[in-house]
Scaffold this active site. Sequence first.
Site, PDB file in Angstrom:
ATOM      1  N   ASP A 196       6.350  -9.061   5.665  1.00 39.43           N
ATOM      2  CA  ASP A 196       5.793  -7.881   7.023  1.00 39.43           C
ATOM      3  C   ASP A 196       6.000  -8.930   8.205  1.00 39.43           C
ATOM      4  OD1 ASP A 196       4.971  -5.603   4.717  1.00 39.43           O
ATOM      5  OD2 ASP A 196       3.117  -6.439   5.044  1.00 39.43           O
ATOM      6  N   ARG A 223      -3.573  -9.585  -5.919  1.00 43.61           N
ATOM      7  CA  ARG A 223      -3.651  -9.573  -4.222  1.00 43.61           C
ATOM      8  C   ARG A 223      -3.101  -7.927  -4.017  1.00 43.61           C
ATOM      9  NH1 ARG A 223       1.000  -6.372  -0.355  1.00 43.61           N
ATOM     10  NH2 ARG A 223       0.166  -7.942   0.853  1.00 43.61           N
ATOM     11  N   ASP A 241      -2.396  -4.839  -2.462  1.00 46.09           N
ATOM     12  CA  ASP A 241      -1.661  -4.251  -1.127  1.00 46.09           C
ATOM     13  C   ASP A 241      -3.090  -2.987  -0.562  1.00 46.09           C
ATOM     14  OD1 ASP A 241       1.334  -4.408   0.157  1.00 46.09           O
ATOM     15  OD2 ASP A 241       0.815  -1.532  -0.461  1.00 46.09           O
ATOM     16  N   GLU A 275      -5.414  -7.672   1.595  1.00 48.40           N
ATOM     17  CA  GLU A 275      -4.293  -7.748   3.150  1.00 48.40           C
ATOM     18  C   GLU A 275      -5.577  -6.310   3.814  1.00 48.40           C
ATOM     19  OE1 GLU A 275      -0.175  -5.737   4.648  1.00 48.40           O
ATOM     20  OE2 GLU A 275      -1.362  -4.556   2.797  1.00 48.40           O
ATOM     21  N   ARG A 299      13.221 -10.902   3.897  1.00 46.33           N
ATOM     22  CA  ARG A 299      13.313 -10.772   2.469  1.00 46.33           C
ATOM     23  C   ARG A 299      15.266 -11.441   1.774  1.00 46.33           C
ATOM     24  NH1 ARG A 299      10.130  -5.014   2.096  1.00 46.33           N
ATOM     25  NH2 ARG A 299       8.673  -5.606   3.696  1.00 46.33           N
ATOM     26  N   ASN A 318      -3.657   1.419  -3.456  1.00 46.24           N
ATOM     27  CA  ASN A 318      -4.164   3.292  -2.166  1.00 46.24           C
ATOM     28  C   ASN A 318      -3.106   4.541  -2.223  1.00 46.24           C
ATOM     29  OD1 ASN A 318      -4.658   3.972   0.467  1.00 46.24           O
ATOM     30  ND2 ASN A 318      -2.715   4.337   1.163  1.00 46.24           N
ATOM     31  N   ASP A 324      -1.527   9.642  -0.852  1.00 51.18           N
ATOM     32  CA  ASP A 324      -2.825   8.360  -0.665  1.00 51.18           C
ATOM     33  C   ASP A 324      -3.974   8.816  -1.478  1.00 51.18           C
ATOM     34  OD1 ASP A 324      -3.906   6.701   1.018  1.00 51.18           O
ATOM     35  OD2 ASP A 324      -5.377   7.820   0.705  1.00 51.18           O
ATOM     36  N   LYS A 359      -6.984  -2.707   3.258  1.00 47.61           N
ATOM     37  CA  LYS A 359      -8.236  -1.539   4.630  1.00 47.61           C
ATOM     38  C   LYS A 359      -7.796  -0.089   4.268  1.00 47.61           C
ATOM     39  CE  LYS A 359      -6.509  -2.014   8.905  1.00 47.61           C
ATOM     40  NZ  LYS A 359      -6.151  -2.331   9.589  1.00 47.61           N
ATOM     41  N   HIS A 360      -6.965   0.118   3.264  1.00 49.82           N
ATOM     42  CA  HIS A 360      -7.151   1.257   3.554  1.00 49.82           C
ATOM     43  C   HIS A 360      -7.245   2.364   3.075  1.00 49.82           C
ATOM     44  CE1 HIS A 360      -3.948   1.537   7.032  1.00 49.82           C
ATOM     45  NE2 HIS A 360      -3.942   0.430   6.481  1.00 49.82           N
ATOM     46  N   TRP A 399       7.015   0.682  -3.466  1.00 47.48           N
ATOM     47  CA  TRP A 399       6.906   2.154  -3.317  1.00 47.48           C
ATOM     48  C   TRP A 399       7.030   2.144  -5.273  1.00 47.48           C
ATOM     49  CZ3 TRP A 399      12.614   2.609  -0.622  1.00 47.48           C
ATOM     50  CH2 TRP A 399      12.099   2.376   1.054  1.00 47.48           C
TER      51      TRP A 399
END
Length: 543
Positions: free
Chosen positions: A316, A220, A222, A246, A363, A141, A191, A225-226, A103
């Site tokens: 996830d 890596r 996150d 991812e 987690r 993103n 976004d 795709k977005h 976050w």
Amino acid sequence: MRTFLTLLPALSLLHTAYAATAEQWRGRSIYQVIVDRFALPKGADPNKCDPGAQTWCGGTWNALRENLDYIQDMGFTAVWISPVNQNYEGPRTAYGDAYHGYWIMDHSQLNSKFGTAEDLKALSDELHRRGMYLMVDVVVNDVMSPTLEPDYSKYMFKDESQYHPYCPIQWGNITSEQDCWLGDTNVPLPDLNTEDPTVVAGLNSWVKDMVDTYAIDGLRIDAAKHVSPGFWPSFCGAAGVFCIGEVFGSDIDQAASYQSDKELDAILNYPMYTALMDAFAIPGDLNTSAITATLDAYKTKFKDPGLLGNFLENQDLPRWANVSVDPQSMYNAMTFNFMSDGIPIVYYGQEQGFKGNADPWNREALWPSQYQNTSASGIITKLNTFRNFLVNNTSSDWLHKPTEVLTTDAHGIAIMKGDVLSVLTNIGSPPANVSMAVYTPYSNSLAMTDVLSCAQYVIGSNGTLSVEYTKGGQAKVIVPSTLLQNSGICGNPAEVDQKPKGQLADGSAAGRSLSEPHSLAGGLVFSFVLFVLGFGGFLGHVV
Ligand SMILES: *[C@@H]1O[C@H](CO)[C@@H](O)[C@H](O)[C@H]1NC(C)=O
Ligand SMILES: *[C@@H]1O[C@H](CO)[C@@H](O)[C@H](O)[C@H]1NC(C)=O
Ligand SMILES: *[C@@H]1O[C@H](CO)[C@@H](O)[C@H](O)[C@H]1NC(C)=O
Ligand SMILES: *[C@@H]1O[C@H](CO)[C@@H](O)[C@H](O)[C@H]1NC(C)=O
Ligand SMILES: *[C@@H]1O[C@H](CO)[C@@H](O)[C@H](O)[C@H]1NC(C)=O
Ligand SMILES: *[C@@H]1O[C@H](CO)[C@@H](O)[C@H](O)[C@H]1NC(C)=O
Ligand SMILES: *[C@@H]1O[C@H](CO)[C@@H](O)[C@H](O)[C@H]1NC(C)=O
Ligand SMILES: CC(=O)N[C@H]1CO[C@H](CO)[C@@H](O)[C@@H]1O
């Protein structure tokens, strides 16, 4: 592959030892850590970490650094850490606090919950001293806001126009998935407008600076795709390191479209994760054809399957053991990840048999395990030791050999990559009076060793090899015994290691030359046939 010659000469000189390329990552093996959950500083109370409470448990970069032996002893050569940038620290949300690091509030600051800039540098330095790589998780993103009316002054990008306007994601509509806001009305994730040139330039210089400052070896990414198409090449070019993204979902065409010159070096291998679940989870479909189908798709769809990130768990997904309680199902699936195309990744706690369901139960704090050696960590150590040996100590160019299926049957699948034959089964732990027979490309009478059990095998007539499961469904990784000379594996003496202790070798890939079995040279495979049971007299025997 990208070339990264755009760095200033001084910087590229400074960082030649780090800033690892895709090719350098290909032979690595990654341990994934949620910093808050991996290790506590000395003196912290070890008895209060309830994953259900969704709050900070106290892990830090320093505590991770102090416990790197645990990771390196298992043979890992890289560590992927959860995001390092400043997170939301306001009133608790419906989903608790930002202990996981995803976050983001201010990209330009580090997350003080996990330590200082000096601490992060010390972690990076210590990994490099050990010959290991540092992979950092980055969130590009989106940022986080506790409400649908973000206070933009808190972020690195302070102008509302640098964000896409709010809309809930319409799943399946790719434009919406890229431009609308992840999260929900409880925890909105505004976004970033990654088409805005000021955002592109800002993120590029931000990532370059972070990679340089902390000598990061790989990223890596996150929610890759977005982000709108075309963003990643300039971002990863500015970073100058390997980028693995991812791309959540089992759709192979969609996944593969993100591994390209117009997108990323590599992606996390969700398609194969899905196939491994289909093939090995008990109870489950026990459908090994799902693996064959995915491997077939590698040939035409993925640009470079050897760079995919192979995993069974992450922050996830439910722990493997939550879905499939039989430990042999996990060991067999894991062996596939290490011995086929791709970079193996193990999520912290998997080696301790953690069983949590999806977020937040996946987690768990690692420290209650007391970092003990377990059956799982033993198998991981063997797989890493052998793969590291293949990577650096043989001249067979194992990493670039494609994985081929020799056979599948009701009990499992046999694959071959380079010289290495892996016979995997989904029958589980109970002993079973079944066996699996494989036509190998090896010659009659050749002595073979299973690297995991050290059992000896001999190739039968016509290249056959039979594996039986009267002691349960263990995974087998079988190679010509001569390949293991000087490996330190299965009683073979290790070559005298002249490197400083705690560090990996710096040698070139030119090791001993293996005399490859004659019939390996050609395209082989696919013509191999399976025999189930009863052909014992004709097949090779376990010695
Ligand atoms: C897909 O999402 C975009 C962005 O929100 C929207 O403009 C478009 O109308 C959507 N397409 C369909 C078919 O709903
Ligand atoms: C097994 O997997 C293959 C390939 O993905 C698929 O075509 C087939 O329908 C699956 N079989 C079952 C029983 O689910
Ligand atoms: C799966 O996880 C949930 C939540 O952590 C737990 O209650 C359940 O017992 C787990 N199931 C198994 C089979 O471990
Ligand atoms: C686990 O095994 C390694 C050697 O492989 C050893 O160095 C380490 O001390 C062991 N850990 C524990 C907690 O016993
Ligand atoms: C195992 O199966 C074989 C072939 O079907 C049979 O001859 C043998 O008796 C079985 N052994 C046991 C212990 O059941
Ligand atoms: C020998 O192996 C080949 C596959 O490599 C197979 O096609 C052939 O039938 C086998 N011959 C015998 C006698 O089993
Ligand atoms: C292999 O050798 C390279 C140098 O060529 C070194 O950087 C790396 O740490 C070694 N990798 C493994 C897995 O031992
Ligand atoms: C036998 C041999 O050469 N072993 C080396 C293989 O590579 C590893 C990692 O690079 C070294 O630590 C071994 O000494």
